[in-house]
Design a protein around this motif. Structure first.
Motif, PDB file in Angstrom:
ATOM      1  N   ALA A  34       0.974  -1.901   0.426  1.00 13.25           N
ATOM      2  CA  ALA A  34      -0.165   0.392  -0.339  1.00 13.25           C
ATOM      3  C   ALA A  34       0.915   1.596   0.193  1.00 13.25           C
ATOM      4  N   TYR A  35       1.993   0.592   0.955  1.00 12.42           N
ATOM      5  CA  TYR A  35       2.961   2.661   0.343  1.00 12.42           C
ATOM      6  C   TYR A  35       3.565   2.453  -0.422  1.00 12.42           C
ATOM      7  N   GLY A  36       4.073   1.339  -1.647  1.00  3.91           N
ATOM      8  CA  GLY A  36       4.068   1.722  -2.324  1.00  3.91           C
ATOM      9  C   GLY A  36       3.164   2.365  -3.461  1.00  3.91           C
ATOM     10  N   PHE A  37       2.196   2.087  -3.607  1.00  2.00           N
ATOM     11  CA  PHE A  37       1.335   2.806  -3.980  1.00  2.00           C
ATOM     12  C   PHE A  37       0.403   4.015  -3.833  1.00  2.00           C
ATOM     13  N   TRP A  38       0.590   4.294  -2.963  1.00  2.00           N
ATOM     14  CA  TRP A  38       1.025   5.312  -1.622  1.00  2.00           C
ATOM     15  C   TRP A  38       1.615   6.797  -2.600  1.00  2.00           C
ATOM     16  N   VAL A  39       3.136   5.794  -2.472  1.00  2.00           N
ATOM     17  CA  VAL A  39       4.309   6.787  -3.741  1.00  2.00           C
ATOM     18  C   VAL A  39       3.532   6.774  -5.321  1.00  2.00           C
ATOM     19  N   PHE A  40       3.076   6.028  -5.591  1.00  2.00           N
ATOM     20  CA  PHE A  40       2.694   6.555  -7.240  1.00  2.00           C
ATOM     21  C   PHE A  40       1.727   6.620  -6.848  1.00  2.00           C
ATOM     22  N   LEU A  41       0.905   7.188  -6.318  1.00  2.00           N
ATOM     23  CA  LEU A  41      -0.642   7.569  -6.431  1.00  2.00           C
ATOM     24  C   LEU A  41       0.329   9.638  -6.078  1.00  2.00           C
ATOM     25  N   LEU A  42       1.387  10.100  -5.377  1.00  2.00           N
ATOM     26  CA  LEU A  42       2.011  10.736  -5.650  1.00  2.00           C
ATOM     27  C   LEU A  42       2.515  11.257  -6.576  1.00  2.00           C
ATOM     28  N   SER A  43       2.579  10.568  -7.095  1.00  2.00           N
ATOM     29  CA  SER A  43       3.920  10.960  -8.334  1.00  2.00           C
ATOM     30  C   SER A  43       2.711  11.052  -9.648  1.00  2.00           C
ATOM     31  N   ASP A  44       1.934  10.447  -9.959  1.00  2.00           N
ATOM     32  CA  ASP A  44       0.838  10.683 -10.621  1.00  2.00           C
ATOM     33  C   ASP A  44      -0.505  11.580 -10.722  1.00  2.00           C
ATOM     34  N   ILE A  45      -0.600  12.387  -8.351  1.00  2.00           N
ATOM     35  CA  ILE A  45      -0.965  13.380  -8.644  1.00  2.00           C
ATOM     36  C   ILE A  45       0.133  14.918  -9.230  1.00  2.00           C
ATOM     37  N   VAL A  46       1.268  14.424  -9.124  1.00  2.00           N
ATOM     38  CA  VAL A  46       2.486  15.410  -9.644  1.00  2.00           C
ATOM     39  C   VAL A  46       2.372  15.377 -11.110  1.00  2.00           C
TER      40      VAL A  46
ATOM     41  N   LEU C 134      22.010  -2.670  -6.854  1.00  2.00           N
ATOM     42  CA  LEU C 134      22.890  -4.119  -6.184  1.00  2.00           C
ATOM     43  C   LEU C 134      23.100  -3.552  -4.209  1.00  2.00           C
ATOM     44  N   VAL C 135      22.924  -2.436  -4.708  1.00  2.00           N
ATOM     45  CA  VAL C 135      23.797  -2.708  -2.791  1.00  2.00           C
ATOM     46  C   VAL C 135      23.358  -2.551  -1.970  1.00  2.00           C
ATOM     47  N   VAL C 136      21.462  -1.043  -1.972  1.00  2.00           N
ATOM     48  CA  VAL C 136      20.523  -0.902  -0.750  1.00  2.00           C
ATOM     49  C   VAL C 136      20.579  -2.099  -0.190  1.00  2.00           C
ATOM     50  N   PRO C 137      19.589  -3.276  -0.572  1.00  2.00           N
ATOM     51  CA  PRO C 137      18.773  -4.248   0.078  1.00  2.00           C
ATOM     52  C   PRO C 137      20.204  -4.930   0.770  1.00  2.00           C
ATOM     53  N   LEU C 138      21.094  -5.217   0.316  1.00  2.00           N
ATOM     54  CA  LEU C 138      22.691  -5.275   1.390  1.00  2.00           C
ATOM     55  C   LEU C 138      22.743  -4.592   2.207  1.00  2.00           C
ATOM     56  N   GLN C 139      22.967  -3.637   1.990  1.00  2.00           N
ATOM     57  CA  GLN C 139      23.495  -3.051   3.042  1.00  2.00           C
ATOM     58  C   GLN C 139      21.999  -2.220   4.106  1.00  2.00           C
ATOM     59  N   LEU C 140      21.140  -2.329   4.134  1.00  2.00           N
ATOM     60  CA  LEU C 140      20.038  -2.184   5.180  1.00  2.00           C
ATOM     61  C   LEU C 140      19.564  -3.626   5.377  1.00  2.00           C
ATOM     62  N   GLY C 141      20.393  -4.688   4.929  1.00  2.00           N
ATOM     63  CA  GLY C 141      19.805  -5.794   5.741  1.00  2.00           C
ATOM     64  C   GLY C 141      18.749  -6.711   5.162  1.00  2.00           C
ATOM     65  N   VAL C 142      17.746  -6.491   4.080  1.00  2.00           N
ATOM     66  CA  VAL C 142      16.851  -6.962   4.002  1.00  2.00           C
ATOM     67  C   VAL C 142      17.055  -8.029   2.391  1.00  2.00           C
ATOM     68  N   ARG C 143      16.267  -8.970   2.290  1.00  2.00           N
ATOM     69  CA  ARG C 143      16.020 -10.487   1.756  1.00  2.00           C
ATOM     70  C   ARG C 143      16.431  -9.714   0.375  1.00  2.00           C
ATOM     71  N   ASP C 144      15.225  -9.074  -0.728  1.00  2.00           N
ATOM     72  CA  ASP C 144      14.946  -8.818  -1.735  1.00  2.00           C
ATOM     73  C   ASP C 144      14.326  -6.886  -0.984  1.00  2.00           C
ATOM     74  N   VAL C 145      14.555  -6.038  -3.092  1.00  2.00           N
ATOM     75  CA  VAL C 145      13.458  -5.125  -2.422  1.00  2.00           C
ATOM     76  C   VAL C 145      11.522  -5.135  -2.400  1.00  2.00           C
ATOM     77  N   ALA C 146      11.146  -4.234  -2.094  1.00  2.00           N
ATOM     78  CA  ALA C 146       9.937  -4.341  -1.877  1.00  2.00           C
ATOM     79  C   ALA C 146       8.809  -4.618  -2.815  1.00  2.00           C
ATOM     80  N   PHE C 147       9.533  -5.073  -4.549  1.00  2.00           N
ATOM     81  CA  PHE C 147       8.545  -4.867  -5.718  1.00  2.00           C
ATOM     82  C   PHE C 147       9.657  -5.960  -6.327  1.00  2.00           C
ATOM     83  N   PRO C 148       9.864  -7.344  -5.971  1.00  2.00           N
ATOM     84  CA  PRO C 148      11.069  -7.694  -7.390  1.00  2.00           C
ATOM     85  C   PRO C 148      10.242  -7.694  -8.239  1.00  2.00           C
TER      86      PRO C 148
END
Lengths: 213, 129, 677
Positions: A34-46, C134-148
């Protein structure tokens, strides 16, 4: 060193801006999505804000063509607005129905949302078609260019929303209220409500402000 | 990762999610929101077409009403609150609004001044070379 | 148009044989070479039987590390393409004194347009996005980005844009309008060809990819950090990533909207930027720079992050003034949206508007200066190791200061009236973008290459590459400052002024040095791959690093960390290493290992980009049936993706343990080695 520095004001920070408390780790998927989509919505509003800005700049450039007050019909706009407001309400109902896993109410509320969206689109399409038929298409003047683009962009978003809505209904039909379906439903609701907010800007700035003397 | 929203007190809630409420309360929230939105919309349309109000105040009133209605939508439909579990959502919104304000305001300001200092384009095009 | 279109026009739109530049040897030869190379590589892959491997392990991969590597590969290939354009331009200006040179104007104009477009959108952008991925997920200690999966979509859409730009070499033409395609020149009446359409559609498509990447990384940084990774414990690169991606999310929609307006003008006869019917050309400049200025900081903020990491690591000290650095980064993030008018001071906005934006432009130099001092103080008193990444960083500090100062110079409106659109400006922005962004890209490349591939790069060739590039940069671009002062404007296909000539010759010589520098770096990669066994990094920590990406093996396992790291302070891994935490690594044993769920690979990104390519090409050539086909295909791809039942697979605990044990074993050797020192 940092730890001692931040632990000092652990309780003076209810909004966690300094996050004196330890960060709890990755958020649950529902929040992340939901947060990712929220960020997308803000970009859409821009993006919409650019079309609003273009409209504000070009509104007086009628090039001998009609002004806003000569072509807008407040009655149609009022109907369109009521349609969207009601659809936002029914969309909210669909969200609640999905949360309590009630299929009947979900389909009903989504169907009503869809019909209201389609009525809105039909009215808008007719308005555009009439204007073009009278020779007041977007090529007539910069003002009409900006008008058609801004309102049309919102209309395109509503069309995409209707497509998404139908896909959501099909998904619930095929997959039931699965966690990922519910996440998408929540994103859809955010999208639909955000379109309403943009429409508030459109009818206020374009039709009411531009429609006056 | 799990899907339970309300178990983790430490996290901000998802945008669009509410605090735990009964279905009745949630429906009531939407009804109130719809009522307020319709009221504000009706006021806007009324003010735009009336002669009862001092004319120069109409644009200002319309803008104020629009912003108020957007606020109503944000609170009652998108469930954005000022609570501590909404910090990130509100910060993102604030950043977005700042950019919108800068882009629209900046564009209008800049373009107005360009028009002040330059003859309109069609006149430039007709200038003798 | 009332006339009934012919069958050909319906099927092929504007496309016919005249689109192939049979009469122009240079683009034809260039296109032929590119085509041959691509076909050769494809043939090699198929013959050697690598195709299944490529498909399963790379093309459909949703692993942030793999996607990051592919971004960087794309950027490197496009760097060679954009660099060839640069060489051609420098040669042209060196010989086109009182003559036409060897490039006709319409070709020269395409080259400088393509050079700018490629270098910004398809070199700098994918390079920094690749490093962040490449780097940010590793630096934050997570397994992947939010939306792979979306991450993969974003990459392949960027690749689509790059493909379309290169397609314009052989089919049709590229824009002749400069890298921002200013109207009215880019309007249909003055640019009737497909060049501007190629430009606009490739940027629209890759812009969607960039937006997706931005949303992904913002969400990753804000929502996925590991336990204890408070905001003020994030490595600097994560902070600059956050700021940069916030800017992407806020600025790229402006580019999308602006290009959409231009396309509406061109395709449907709208009047946003036309001279007729009340359109306003200046609105394009205004909107495109409202994106364009934040774009500068989108590129340079991650670069600052790279330097922060490198300088701190190779000075063996924590970053000086961490909090001031965070503050400066976020200040730049906001102020960068308040300065865009300085790109068109000369357009007549009047003194009050110019003054405000001029002052804002000077203010933004302050946080940048803060950063420079922080890096200097980080080095001060440190035990500095001048490995290649550190050389690039020091080279950056020396170079970027000049670029920054000339920037403050042109932020003064009266001075800008003299220097606007001159070679001085060209020198200035190359000074900040090469000295700032490209040097950082190279520093980051050298620094994180062992992490990505498990072996270090050859230091000797790396240093050769650095020195040739560094000296080559100065020799190429300092003369351009002088030429600008002498009144030379940018984008000149030929000129008749004798005083400019020597400087153009010097610049061409500098270009030769730069070319050698790039070739040395290519050699470096080849040599390193050959000697990879000798250069193998078995510890996962080749540079004595400070942040969490060095806490896992090189290359990291697909799940990055067997256990979610628990962070207790800044410089998380340094603390782990040096505060009696070494044993913790060994302590994790036996039953503690758990199954790990990872996102499944998906061809969604590749298929989606395929349809985007079809659609973009069709739009450029007005082949409407194909546009519909592409659109429906892209939508169908997403529906199919949404319909799948299992989006994750499980790595069993035993497998996790097996992989992790190897890492622990190597690390134990490192610890005992460190004990002997």
């Amino acid at each position: 060193m940092t730890m001692t520095a931040t632990l000092g004001h652990a309780h003076a920070d209810p909004h966690h801006i300094g996050r004196a408390t330890e960060h709890p780790g990755p958020a649950p998927k529902r929040i992340v999505t939901a947060y990712g989509f929220w960020v997308f919505l803000l970009s859409d509003i821009v993006m919409f804000s650019c079309f609003f800005a273009a409209y504000a700049v070009l509104v007086d450039q009628t090039a001998g063509g009609p002004k806003g007050s000569e072509i807008f019909e407040q009655r149609n706009v009022a109907i369109e607005t009521v349609c969207l407001l009601l659809s936002s309400f029914t969309c909210g109902m669909a969200g609640i129905a999905a949360d309590v896993r009630n299929r009947l109410w979900f389909y009903l509320a989504m169907a009503v949302t869809c019909v209201l969206g389609l009525i809105f689109l039909a009215i808008e399409f007719k308005e555009f078609a009439d204007l073009v038929a009278r020779g007041y298409g977007p090529s007539r003047s910069a003002f009409l260019t900006a008008f058609f683009s801004l309102v049309g962009c919102h209309g395109l978003h509503v069309s995409a929303g209707v497509l998404w809505l139908l896909t959501m209904m099909a998904q619930v039909f095929a997959k039931g209220f699965r966690a990922d379906v519910l996440r998408r439903m929540m994103c859809f609701a955010l999208f639909w409500h955000a379109l309403d907010i943009i429409w508030v800007g459109v009818f206020s700035v374009v039709y009411l402000l531009g429609g006056g003397a | 990762m799990s899907d339970q929203t309300h178990m983790h007190v430490e996290h901000d809630i998802a945008p669009g999610d509410e605090e735990q409420h009964s279905v009745r309360e949630r429906i009531l929230g939407y009804v109130v929101g719809l009522g307020l939105a319709l009221l504000l919309t009706a006021t806007s349309f009324f003010i735009a077409g009336t002669n009862l109000v001092w004319q120069p105040s109409i644009p200002v009133a319309l803008i104020v009403l629009a912003i108020a209605q957007m606020g109503v939508h944000l609170v009652f439909f998108l469930h954005i609150t000022t609570g501590p579990d909404n910090t990130n959502n509100v910060l993102a919104l604030a950043f977005g609004l700042l950019v919108v304000f800068l882009v629209v305001g900046g564009t209008v300001w800049i373009m107005a001044h360009l028009n002040q200092n330059m003859p309109p384009m069609d006149q430039i095009m007709q200038m003798p070379r | 148009m009332p006339a009934v279109p012919t069958v050909e026009a319906t099927m092929l739109g504007k496309l016919d044989w005249s689109a192939i530049p049979l009469d122009q040897p240079i683009p034809l030869a260039a296109g032929g070479v590119v085509l041959l190379v691509i076909l050769g590589v494809l043939a090699w892959v198929v013959v050697k039987g690598h195709l299944p491997y490529l498909w399963h392990e790379w093309i459909t991969s949703v692993d942030h590390k793999r996607i990051g590597v592919m971004y960087i590969l794309l950027a490197s290939v496009m760097l060679l393409r954009g660099g060839s354009d640069a060489i051609m331009m420098r040669i042209q200006q060196a010989i086109a004194y009182q003559s036409q040179g060897y490039l006709p104007p319409e070709h020269y104009n395409q080259i400088f347009s393509a050079h700018g477009t490629i270098m910004i959108f398809f070199v700098a952008m994918p390079f920094v996005i690749g490093l962040m991925n490449l780097v940010v997920p590793l630096q934050l200690g997570v397994r992947d980005v939010a939306f792979p999966t979306l991450n993969s979509v974003g990459f392949w859409l960027t690749a689509t844009g790059a493909l379309l730009v290169n397609l314009s070499l052989v089919i049709g033409e590229f824009a002749r309008t400069g890298w921002l395609a200013f109207p009215p020149l880019s309007e249909l009446s003055y640019s009737p060809g497909v060049g501007v359409d190629y430009y606009a559609w490739s940027l629209q498509i890759s812009g969607v990819g960039t937006l997706v990447a931005g949303i992904n990384l913002v969400t990753t940084v804000l929502k996925l950090r590991t336990k204890g990774m408070n905001y003020l414990r994030m490595p600097m690169f994560c902070w600059t990533t956050l700021a940069s991606n916030l800017l992407i999310v806020a600025a790229f929609p402006i580019l999308t909207a602006t290009l959409a307006m231009l396309l509406l003008d061109r395709y449907l006869g709208f009047h946003f930027f036309t001279n007729e019917a009340g359109g306003n050309v200046m609105m394009f400049m205004n909107l495109i720079w409202a994106w364009g200025h934040p774009e500068v900081y989108i590129l340079v903020l991650p670069a600052f992050g790279v330097y922060s990491e490198v300088v701190s690591t190779f000075s063996s000290k924590p970053l000086f003034g961490y909090r001031s650095m965070v503050l400066a980064t976020m200040a730049i993030c906001i102020i960068s949206f308040m300065v865009w008018l300085h790109h068109f001071f000369t357009m007549g906005a009047g003194p009050d508007v110019n003054a405000i934006f001029g002052i804002a432009s000077m203010i933004i130099a302050v946080p940048t200066g803060v950063k420079i001092y922080n890096w200097l103080f980080t080095m001060y008193g440190g035990r500095i190791r001048f490995a290649t990444p550190m050389l690039w960083s020091v080279g950056f500090m020396v170079t970027f200061i000049i670029g920054g100062l000339t920037g403050v110079l042109v932020a003064v409106p009266p001075a800008d009236f003299m220097l606007h659109n001159s070679m001085f400006l060209v020198a200035h922005f190359h000074n900040v973008i090469i000295g700032g962004v490209l040097f950082a890209a190279f520093a980051g490349f050298e620094y994180w290459f062992p992490k990505a591939f498990g072996f270090r790069l050859d230091e000797r060739w790396g240093k050769v590459g650095f020195w040739f590039t560094f000296v080559g940069f100065w020799v190429t671009f300092m003369p351009l400052y002088i030429a600008g002062m002498l009144g030379m404007t940018r984008r000149m296909q030929h000129y008749d002024v004798a005083e400019w000539r020597p400087w153009m010759l010097v610049a061409a010589f500098g270009m030769l040095l730069l070319t050698i520098g790039v070739l040395a770096q290519v050699t470096q990669i080849v040599v390193s791959i050959r000697n990879r066994e000798a250069l193998r990094d078995r510890t996962g920590d080749p540079w004595d690093g400070r942040s969490l990406e060095w806490a896992t093996s090189s290359p990291p396992p697909v799940f990055n960390f067997a256990f979610d790291p628990d962070v207790r302070g800044e410089d998380a891994y340094w603390a782990l290493k040096h505060h009696a935490k070494q044993q913790q690594l060994e302590d994790h044993s036996g039953p503690e290992y758990q199954d790990i769920e990872m996102p499944k690979n998906s061809p969604t990104g590749f298929v989606c980009a395929f349809f985007a390519t079809v659609m973009g090409f069709a739009l450029i050539w007005h082949i409407w049936w194909m546009v519909i086909l592409g659109g429906v295909g892209a939508f169908a791809t997403f529906v199919v993706f949404a319909w799948r039942d299992h989006d994750e697979y499980v790595i069993p605990a035993a497998e996790v343990e097996r992989i992790d044990r190897i890492n622990i074993e190597e690390r134990r050797n490192l610890v005992s080695l460190a004990g002997t020192l």
